[in-house]
Design a protein around this motif. Structure first.
Motif, PDB file in Angstrom:
ATOM      1  N   SER A  53     -21.081  13.077  30.609  1.00  0.00           N
ATOM      2  CA  SER A  53     -22.197  13.747  29.949  1.00  0.00           C
ATOM      3  C   SER A  53     -22.294  13.361  28.471  1.00  0.00           C
ATOM      4  N   PHE A  54     -21.165  13.326  27.770  1.00  0.00           N
ATOM      5  CA  PHE A  54     -21.184  12.927  26.366  1.00  0.00           C
ATOM      6  C   PHE A  54     -21.689  11.501  26.196  1.00  0.00           C
ATOM      7  N   VAL A  55     -21.221  10.584  27.023  1.00  0.00           N
ATOM      8  CA  VAL A  55     -21.674   9.187  26.925  1.00  0.00           C
ATOM      9  C   VAL A  55     -23.179   9.117  27.133  1.00  0.00           C
ATOM     10  N   LEU A  56     -23.685   9.802  28.141  1.00  0.00           N
ATOM     11  CA  LEU A  56     -25.121   9.771  28.415  1.00  0.00           C
ATOM     12  C   LEU A  56     -25.920  10.446  27.311  1.00  0.00           C
ATOM     13  N   ASN A  57     -25.378  11.508  26.724  1.00  0.00           N
ATOM     14  CA  ASN A  57     -26.076  12.174  25.624  1.00  0.00           C
ATOM     15  C   ASN A  57     -26.031  11.359  24.338  1.00  0.00           C
ATOM     16  N   ILE A  58     -24.943  10.658  24.088  1.00  0.00           N
ATOM     17  CA  ILE A  58     -24.884   9.756  22.934  1.00  0.00           C
ATOM     18  C   ILE A  58     -25.919   8.654  23.124  1.00  0.00           C
ATOM     19  N   HIS A  59     -25.989   8.120  24.325  1.00  0.00           N
ATOM     20  CA  HIS A  59     -26.986   7.087  24.640  1.00  0.00           C
ATOM     21  C   HIS A  59     -28.403   7.609  24.380  1.00  0.00           C
ATOM     22  N   ALA A  60     -28.697   8.819  24.842  1.00  0.00           N
ATOM     23  CA  ALA A  60     -30.025   9.408  24.632  1.00  0.00           C
ATOM     24  C   ALA A  60     -30.320   9.593  23.145  1.00  0.00           C
ATOM     25  N   ALA A  61     -29.327  10.051  22.375  1.00  0.00           N
ATOM     26  CA  ALA A  61     -29.515  10.241  20.938  1.00  0.00           C
ATOM     27  C   ALA A  61     -29.786   8.905  20.247  1.00  0.00           C
ATOM     28  N   LEU A  62     -29.050   7.875  20.624  1.00  0.00           N
ATOM     29  CA  LEU A  62     -29.261   6.550  20.019  1.00  0.00           C
ATOM     30  C   LEU A  62     -30.630   5.994  20.382  1.00  0.00           C
ATOM     31  N   ARG A  63     -31.076   6.226  21.607  1.00  0.00           N
ATOM     32  CA  ARG A  63     -32.404   5.752  22.025  1.00  0.00           C
ATOM     33  C   ARG A  63     -33.503   6.485  21.262  1.00  0.00           C
ATOM     34  N   THR A  64     -33.241   7.739  20.887  1.00  0.00           N
ATOM     35  CA  THR A  64     -34.199   8.499  20.079  1.00  0.00           C
ATOM     36  C   THR A  64     -34.193   7.990  18.637  1.00  0.00           C
ATOM     37  N   LEU A  65     -33.026   7.662  18.140  1.00  0.00           N
ATOM     38  CA  LEU A  65     -32.880   7.188  16.758  1.00  0.00           C
ATOM     39  C   LEU A  65     -33.480   5.804  16.532  1.00  0.00           C
ATOM     40  N   PHE A  66     -33.263   4.913  17.472  1.00  0.00           N
ATOM     41  CA  PHE A  66     -33.619   3.509  17.284  1.00  0.00           C
ATOM     42  C   PHE A  66     -34.618   3.038  18.336  1.00  0.00           C
ATOM     43  N   ASP A  67     -35.700   2.424  17.868  1.00  0.00           N
ATOM     44  CA  ASP A  67     -36.679   1.820  18.782  1.00  0.00           C
ATOM     45  C   ASP A  67     -36.202   0.463  19.275  1.00  0.00           C
ATOM     46  N   ASN A  68     -35.404  -0.196  18.447  1.00  0.00           N
ATOM     47  CA  ASN A  68     -34.933  -1.537  18.743  1.00  0.00           C
ATOM     48  C   ASN A  68     -33.697  -1.457  19.650  1.00  0.00           C
ATOM     49  N   PRO A  69     -33.758  -2.056  20.851  1.00  0.00           N
ATOM     50  CA  PRO A  69     -32.594  -2.006  21.752  1.00  0.00           C
ATOM     51  C   PRO A  69     -31.321  -2.590  21.142  1.00  0.00           C
ATOM     52  N   ASP A  70     -31.455  -3.598  20.276  1.00  0.00           N
ATOM     53  CA  ASP A  70     -30.266  -4.169  19.633  1.00  0.00           C
ATOM     54  C   ASP A  70     -29.537  -3.121  18.799  1.00  0.00           C
ATOM     55  N   ASN A  71     -30.298  -2.261  18.131  1.00  0.00           N
ATOM     56  CA  ASN A  71     -29.678  -1.194  17.341  1.00  0.00           C
ATOM     57  C   ASN A  71     -29.170  -0.068  18.229  1.00  0.00           C
ATOM     58  N   VAL A 105     -13.518   4.906  18.029  1.00  0.00           N
ATOM     59  CA  VAL A 105     -13.184   6.326  17.876  1.00  0.00           C
ATOM     60  C   VAL A 105     -13.210   7.008  19.243  1.00  0.00           C
ATOM     61  N   MET A 106     -14.270   6.763  20.016  1.00  0.00           N
ATOM     62  CA  MET A 106     -14.376   7.374  21.344  1.00  0.00           C
ATOM     63  C   MET A 106     -13.231   6.932  22.249  1.00  0.00           C
ATOM     64  N   ALA A 107     -12.808   5.686  22.099  1.00  0.00           N
ATOM     65  CA  ALA A 107     -11.768   5.126  22.969  1.00  0.00           C
ATOM     66  C   ALA A 107     -10.369   5.635  22.638  1.00  0.00           C
ATOM     67  N   LEU A 155     -14.509  12.164  21.166  1.00  0.00           N
ATOM     68  CA  LEU A 155     -15.762  11.935  21.879  1.00  0.00           C
ATOM     69  C   LEU A 155     -16.820  12.946  21.448  1.00  0.00           C
ATOM     70  N   TYR A 156     -16.431  14.199  21.374  1.00  0.00           N
ATOM     71  CA  TYR A 156     -17.354  15.246  20.945  1.00  0.00           C
ATOM     72  C   TYR A 156     -17.830  15.007  19.511  1.00  0.00           C
ATOM     73  N   GLU A 157     -16.899  14.707  18.607  1.00  0.00           N
ATOM     74  CA  GLU A 157     -17.272  14.497  17.205  1.00  0.00           C
ATOM     75  C   GLU A 157     -18.174  13.278  17.044  1.00  0.00           C
ATOM     76  N   THR A 158     -17.944  12.243  17.825  1.00  0.00           N
ATOM     77  CA  THR A 158     -18.830  11.078  17.780  1.00  0.00           C
ATOM     78  C   THR A 158     -20.227  11.485  18.205  1.00  0.00           C
ATOM     79  N   PHE A 159     -20.320  12.226  19.302  1.00  0.00           N
ATOM     80  CA  PHE A 159     -21.628  12.724  19.738  1.00  0.00           C
ATOM     81  C   PHE A 159     -22.276  13.564  18.649  1.00  0.00           C
TER      82      PHE A 159
END
Length: 134
Positions: A70-88, A110-112, A119-123
């Motif tokens: 869930s954290f990985v998927l939510n981090i992914h969603a947050a990054l997709r909201t932050l950045f329009d560019n897939p590279d970013n 950090v997550m690793a 993981l939580y703090e990174t999110f």
């Protein structure tokens, strides 16, 4: 924001779908297999099996593992909201970050570390960058 998982036990097929989705995200972030296993707290054999295209394969993940997914998927969603560019959006986790929490480390590193707090703090830090607009 608190991420809550359903109180019911997830089915093995739901676990497979979540795990495979998280592994696809981690692949796009350029995570190594070791990093992916540490982040999701899964064995190397589970990692290998999940990446195979075997429709019959199933796995039961515990609550901790599903929360990590869930954290990985939510981090992914947050990054997709932050950045329009897939590279970013996909590159951010593997870039050195000099903000207070990361102190020059890559969010992926950090997550690793493998602990839930990292993981939580990174999110939380990434979610804050986008204004935590859930």
């Amino acid at each position: 924001m608190t991420i809550a998982l359903p109180a019911r036990q997830l089915s093995k097929s739901e676990c497979v779908v979540g795990l495979r989705a998280a592994l696809r995200v981690l692949d796009k972030w350029k995570a190594t297999s070791e990093q992916a296993c540490q982040i999701l707290r899964i064995s190397r054999s589970t990692y290998t099996r999940a990446r195979q295209d075997d429709a019959q394969w199933s796995v039961a993940l515990d609550q901790d593992q599903m929360q990590r997914v869930s954290f990985v998927l939510n981090i992914h969603a947050a990054l997709r909201t932050l950045f329009d560019n897939p590279d970013n959006a996909y590159g951010f986790p593997s870039m050195e970050n000099h903000n207070e929490f990361f102190n020059g480390r890559k969010p992926l590193d950090v997550m690793a570390q493998g602990d839930m707090i990292a993981l939580y703090e990174t999110f939380r830090r990434i979610d804050t960058l986008r204004g935590a607009q859930w």
